[in-house]
Design a protein around this motif. Structure first.
Motif, PDB file in Angstrom:
ATOM      1  N   ARG A  12       3.213  -7.920  -5.828  1.00  0.00           N
ATOM      2  CA  ARG A  12       2.907  -8.046  -4.061  1.00  0.00           C
ATOM      3  C   ARG A  12       2.347  -9.170  -3.503  1.00  0.00           C
ATOM      4  O   ARG A  12       1.709  -9.726  -4.977  1.00  0.00           O
ATOM      5  CB  ARG A  12       1.854  -6.926  -4.167  1.00  0.00           C
ATOM      6  N   GLY A  14       0.513 -10.209  -0.232  1.00  0.00           N
ATOM      7  CA  GLY A  14       0.591  -9.833   1.237  1.00  0.00           C
ATOM      8  C   GLY A  14       1.355  -8.434   1.279  1.00  0.00           C
ATOM      9  O   GLY A  14       1.044  -7.111   0.437  1.00  0.00           O
ATOM     10  N   GLN A  15       1.902  -8.032   2.015  1.00  0.00           N
ATOM     11  CA  GLN A  15       2.549  -7.432   2.724  1.00  0.00           C
ATOM     12  C   GLN A  15       4.050  -7.433   2.430  1.00  0.00           C
ATOM     13  O   GLN A  15       4.972  -6.158   2.477  1.00  0.00           O
ATOM     14  CB  GLN A  15       2.851  -7.280   4.378  1.00  0.00           C
ATOM     15  N   GLU A  17       6.740  -7.004  -1.101  1.00  0.00           N
ATOM     16  CA  GLU A  17       6.489  -6.248  -1.969  1.00  0.00           C
ATOM     17  C   GLU A  17       8.092  -6.953  -2.826  1.00  0.00           C
ATOM     18  O   GLU A  17       8.923  -6.430  -2.585  1.00  0.00           O
ATOM     19  CB  GLU A  17       6.660  -4.709  -1.804  1.00  0.00           C
ATOM     20  N   ASP A 260      11.260  -0.882   3.426  1.00  0.00           N
ATOM     21  CA  ASP A 260      11.479  -1.608   4.193  1.00  0.00           C
ATOM     22  C   ASP A 260      11.089  -1.797   5.855  1.00  0.00           C
ATOM     23  O   ASP A 260      10.463  -2.530   6.533  1.00  0.00           O
ATOM     24  CB  ASP A 260      12.289  -2.504   4.190  1.00  0.00           C
TER      25      ASP A 260
END
Ligand SMILES: Nc1ncnc2c1ncn2[C@@H]1O[C@H](COP(=O)(O)OP(=O)(O)OP(=O)(O)O)[C@@H](O)[C@H]1O
Ligand SMILES: [Mg+2]
Length: 262
Positions: A12, A14-15, A17, A260
């Protein structure tokens, strides 16, 4: 025989993946292509194999034994060499010096003191390695910075072939090359695999090249493995569908796309 297996690799940023539990199995002595749309996670996955990044979760096995890479040196120690996209060559040095870059043989004395670089031995060994691989360069004395993109690429592949004993990883090795130079590099990739018995893991966006050079193709999508195909049993059309998330082996997309949305 499986040379290298990656299982459930997650990474990952941060935001984002980038890898959502991806699996990969590279067979012994094969050319294995890794394909997928932009952002599918291909480069991130191969960086975990070459020790450049540490995955958040998942396992790597080399010839059935678990391995943990804390840096590129660990992967190199295990026989995994990587040809980086920027090639990481020293432009002012010749092919031989580049092939030995960071691993130079020294003559006389102790490393770093009295000893000096054994340039003639480097040229000699480099010329044998390049000739074995059928790489033709204008001259062994030429600085790499004066060579064409394809010649530089060949030097980078030769360097990986000299040191790699298990796996050679290449992230889009022909992206910047013309038609003829691309053919040279593709046939070099096959030759490395056949002569040295090592496996090659190749990222490419060019489906025609993938079908030409690879034995096996892994399709990645949204940070997961979407499908695996023998190159002989698939087609440009099927690979294109698989990359788009259609006709895969598993159905991870619904789940991945739901993730998502979150
Ligand atoms: N160092 C990083 N920092 C933040 N996000 C990253 C980083 N590296 C990759 N990512 C993100 O992870 C995802 C996967 O990227 P990756 O480079 O692995 O894709 P790729 O399949 O190699 O794509 P391409 O075909 O465009 O090279 C992308 O969403 C990307 O933006
Ligand atoms: Mg990439």
């Amino acid at each position: 025989m499986t040379l290298l297996a990656a299982r459930g690799i997650r990474k990952r940023y941060g935001q984002v993946e980038a890898l959502r539990g991806v699996d990969l199995e590279v067979g012994d002595g094969e050319v294995h292509a890794l394909i997928g749309d932009n952002g599918a996670g291909k480069s991130t996955l191969v960086k975990t194999l070459s020790g450049v990044i540490s995955p958040d979760a998942g396992e790597l096995e080399l010839r059935g034994a678990k391995v943990h890479f804390h840096g590129p040196r660990d992967a190199q120690g295990a026989g995994i060499e990587t040809v980086y996209q920027d090639l990481a060559l020293a432009p002012s040095l010749d092919a031989g010096a580049n092939i030995f870059l960071g691993r130079e043989p020294l003559r006389g004395g102790v490393r770093g003191r009295l000893g000096f670089l054994d340039r003639s031995r480097m040229r000699q060994e480099a010329s044998v390695a390049l000739a074995d691989l059928g790489v033709e360069l204008p001259s062994l004395e030429a600085e790499v910075g004066t060579m064409s993109g394809g010649q530089r690429q060949a030097v980078a592949v030769a360097r990986a072939a000299v040191w790699g004993t298990a796996l050679i990883v290449m992230d889009e090795p022909t992206a910047a090359l013309g038609v003829r130079q691309t053919e040279v590099v593709l046939s070099l990739i096959r030759r490395v695999c056949e002569q040295k018995g090592v496996s090659v893991l190749l990222i490419s966006h060019n489906m025609a090249h993938v079908l030409e050079v690879a034995d096996t193709v892994t399709v990645m999508r949204l940070g997961r493995r979407a499908a695996v195909r023998r190159a002989a049993d698939t087609s440009l059309e099927e690979l294109t569908l698989l990359m788009a998330g259609l006709g895969g082996d598993a159905e991870p997309d619904a789940e991945a796309e739901a993730e998502d949305e979150r």
